[in-house]
Design a protein around this motif. Sequence first.
Motif, PDB file in Angstrom:
ATOM      1  N   LYS A  42       0.810  -1.213  -0.071  1.00 31.67           N
ATOM      2  CA  LYS A  42      -0.061   0.131  -0.034  1.00 31.67           C
ATOM      3  C   LYS A  42       0.909   1.251  -0.065  1.00 31.67           C
ATOM      4  O   LYS A  42       1.931   1.368   0.787  1.00 31.67           O
ATOM      5  CB  LYS A  42      -0.636  -0.138   1.191  1.00 31.67           C
ATOM      6  CG  LYS A  42      -1.860   0.819   1.460  1.00 31.67           C
ATOM      7  CD  LYS A  42      -2.924   0.439   2.434  1.00 31.67           C
ATOM      8  CE  LYS A  42      -3.866   1.753   3.003  1.00 31.67           C
ATOM      9  NZ  LYS A  42      -3.112   2.949   3.234  1.00 31.67           N
ATOM     10  N   GLY A 186      -1.983  -1.092  -3.227  1.00 30.95           N
ATOM     11  CA  GLY A 186      -3.129  -0.099  -3.082  1.00 30.95           C
ATOM     12  C   GLY A 186      -2.302   1.300  -3.209  1.00 30.95           C
ATOM     13  O   GLY A 186      -1.294   1.389  -2.769  1.00 30.95           O
ATOM     14  N   SER A 188      -3.100   5.667  -3.029  1.00 36.27           N
ATOM     15  CA  SER A 188      -4.141   6.737  -2.584  1.00 36.27           C
ATOM     16  C   SER A 188      -3.369   8.021  -2.717  1.00 36.27           C
ATOM     17  O   SER A 188      -2.365   8.155  -2.603  1.00 36.27           O
ATOM     18  CB  SER A 188      -4.723   6.718  -1.198  1.00 36.27           C
ATOM     19  OG  SER A 188      -3.622   7.102  -0.194  1.00 36.27           O
ATOM     20  N   PRO A 200      -7.971   0.401  -4.048  1.00 32.76           N
ATOM     21  CA  PRO A 200      -7.760  -0.648  -3.425  1.00 32.76           C
ATOM     22  C   PRO A 200      -6.801  -1.702  -4.055  1.00 32.76           C
ATOM     23  O   PRO A 200      -6.582  -1.617  -5.122  1.00 32.76           O
ATOM     24  CB  PRO A 200      -9.169  -1.316  -3.091  1.00 32.76           C
ATOM     25  CG  PRO A 200      -9.949  -0.926  -4.168  1.00 32.76           C
ATOM     26  CD  PRO A 200      -9.280   0.596  -4.331  1.00 32.76           C
ATOM     27  N   ALA A 201      -5.997  -2.314  -3.464  1.00 32.30           N
ATOM     28  CA  ALA A 201      -5.109  -3.555  -4.068  1.00 32.30           C
ATOM     29  C   ALA A 201      -6.230  -4.108  -5.060  1.00 32.30           C
ATOM     30  O   ALA A 201      -7.155  -4.735  -4.554  1.00 32.30           O
ATOM     31  CB  ALA A 201      -4.533  -4.204  -3.097  1.00 32.30           C
ATOM     32  N   ARG A 208      -8.100  -2.805 -11.867  1.00 32.15           N
ATOM     33  CA  ARG A 208      -7.266  -1.351 -11.739  1.00 32.15           C
ATOM     34  C   ARG A 208      -7.838  -0.400 -12.576  1.00 32.15           C
ATOM     35  O   ARG A 208      -8.054   0.889 -12.575  1.00 32.15           O
ATOM     36  CB  ARG A 208      -5.860  -1.793 -11.703  1.00 32.15           C
ATOM     37  CG  ARG A 208      -5.188  -0.575 -11.418  1.00 32.15           C
ATOM     38  CD  ARG A 208      -5.414   0.434 -10.337  1.00 32.15           C
ATOM     39  NE  ARG A 208      -5.194  -0.036  -8.983  1.00 32.15           N
ATOM     40  CZ  ARG A 208      -4.342  -0.358  -8.304  1.00 32.15           C
ATOM     41  NH1 ARG A 208      -3.102  -0.213  -8.679  1.00 32.15           N
ATOM     42  NH2 ARG A 208      -4.618  -0.795  -7.078  1.00 32.15           N
TER      43      ARG A 208
END
Length: 619
Positions: A42, A186, A188, A200-201, A208
């Motif tokens: 992430k 993930g 952001s 999100p992953a 994606r």
Amino acid sequence: MGRIRLLSETVASQVAAGEVVERPASVVKELIENSIDAGAQKIDILIRRGGISLVRVIDDGCGMDRDDALLSLERHATSKIRSADDLQAVATLGFRGEALPSIASVSRFRLTTREARALAGTEIVVNGGRLEIVRDGGEAPGTQVEVRSLFYNLPARRKFLRSENTESRNIEHQIHLQAIGHPQIGFSLLRDDRVLFQLPAAATLGDRVRDLYGVDLLERLVAVNGTASPKVRISGFIGQAGVSRQTRTQQLVFVNGRAIDSSLITAAIREGYHTALMKGQYPVTFLFLELDPAVVDVNVHPAKREVRFRDPTAVREAIVLCIQNILEGARAAWQEKFRAPLTSPHVSPKAGPDLRLRPDVSAPVESNRELPYTGPTVVNRVIAGTNLASGAPVSEIAGQAPRPPASPVDSASEAHALQRQSSKAAPQQFQIIGVLNKLYVLMENADGLVLVDQHAAHERILFEELRRRMEEQGVPTQKLLLPQTFDVPPRDADWIERNISILQKMGIGIESFGPGTFKIDSVPSFLSVSDPAQFMRKVIDDLNSASNSASAMRLGEEMIATSVCRHAVKANDPLSYPEVEKLIRDLLDCDLPYCCPHGRPTMIQISLAELEKKFGRKI
Ligand SMILES: Nc1ncnc2c1ncn2[C@@H]1O[C@H](COP(=O)(O)OP(=O)(O)OP(=O)(O)O)[C@@H](O)[C@H]1O
Ligand SMILES: [Mg+2]
């Protein structure tokens, strides 16, 4: 006294930074790449004022102990390669040990990092390359890098930065690249405290793409899954024919997971699309190339944006072939929509106003007389014989009008058409509703409403027909009344010399007539060439720039594509019902039915589901 002096470490880093860090987006790129190399699941990015005031990247990767954290800020300190041999097969995104020290030398830099099982982490503050603080830090496992006031100590560089908006957009693009390249991570992005996206992953690349660009785009992409060549594995998605953009922002290419800019690959993609791409438009691609790292040199660009291939021709050919196959394969999906029987009951012509084409309207004489399009004359004759022209209901004609018998004039092409027709599994199912504005054919298929641009459709049919004839019989030529000689510059002369046999096959009667001079005495008969010398210069310009190794087919296709437009039925040419129907059938038989040879769409499908949504019947 000697005039040469060693630069201080700080100045040397700033010089190196000039290449590595061009703008805030380069900082973001380097930091994200480090996080990916550190095995992050992430990555959270925050930027303020276009990244000029702040870039912060937080990851949950492996982190560093204090010694490594200090070392990471030294130039040429890296955990990713050890020897020159390792450079031959780099498997990580970073490999030079340049990024962190470069960034730290041109900003107010803070690194906090902690290994998963360590009791405490480390915090390091560096200002303009000078180490200021090293102490214990208490962040969560992983690494957090904050870069403030980029170029604060280099006002000249700072002046080159663009507006905050532009810099922000560059950063967003950079994150898009990384997010597409690594769907399993993930991401952001917070811009000036506003959440721009939170991804999100994702399980797959498709997920994606959908999360980032929406389901509408995803639906217009075709999956690439293949081993086009044993040396290059290609996967990802590409836009269907006719899907394109005005800029290259959605033409993404990754080589072994690294987003790269490559004129070689861009040209190969363009060539693969060829007539399926509008001039001046860019294809949409999310293309992943995997090659043995030993045959890709990644150490050729200061920002690691370019790579060099050991066998560029193999890469180019694999891409061209792969895209061509996919676009032709996508035809099956279109045909499927015309195979299923129409579900809705046909409207009886008596029930409402007669929307049919007037069968007595025939095409203007000049519109397609000398063309391979066998439509008007033959069809009219047949139609008259079977009495369809006298106004049989549309539902009787739809999808099953008899094929015209072979006329003696055009038996070869007709036989070919019949052969192609019989090879099709099922007859096409559609019902013509009418023609809008003397240009757009409206019709119904099992999926809903289809709009066809009759001009674009005819161009595609002519194009493929001419191309087929060219393959089968060679190009009919037309002798010039007066052979003409013309001079070309040495490079063009060289090009003609190399391609002379291809040009001759294409129906261009050309031969050398002394150094830099050529004689042309015939041209393809489907072209109306008024100035042969100028025509040749145009052919050279078009083809020379398109590809260095123009194949015979490619050369001919270019010429045909330019000539077809002049012959095809024009927007305002009224066609009779059987003519329209034949046009549609011939179009559906084409190899690339959904776009004209210039890449404009020929058909637009509006599904029943879309209509229901538009009319508020379904949300
Ligand atoms: N986010 C991170 N998590 C864990 N380790 C990191 C992180 N960022 C950097 N490192 C460590 O610091 C080292 C130096 O990073 P730096 O980006 O300067 O060089 P590099 O990634 O090795 O090469 P390049 O200059 O090509 O990026 C890396 O090799 C890695 O070991
Ligand atoms: Mg790095």
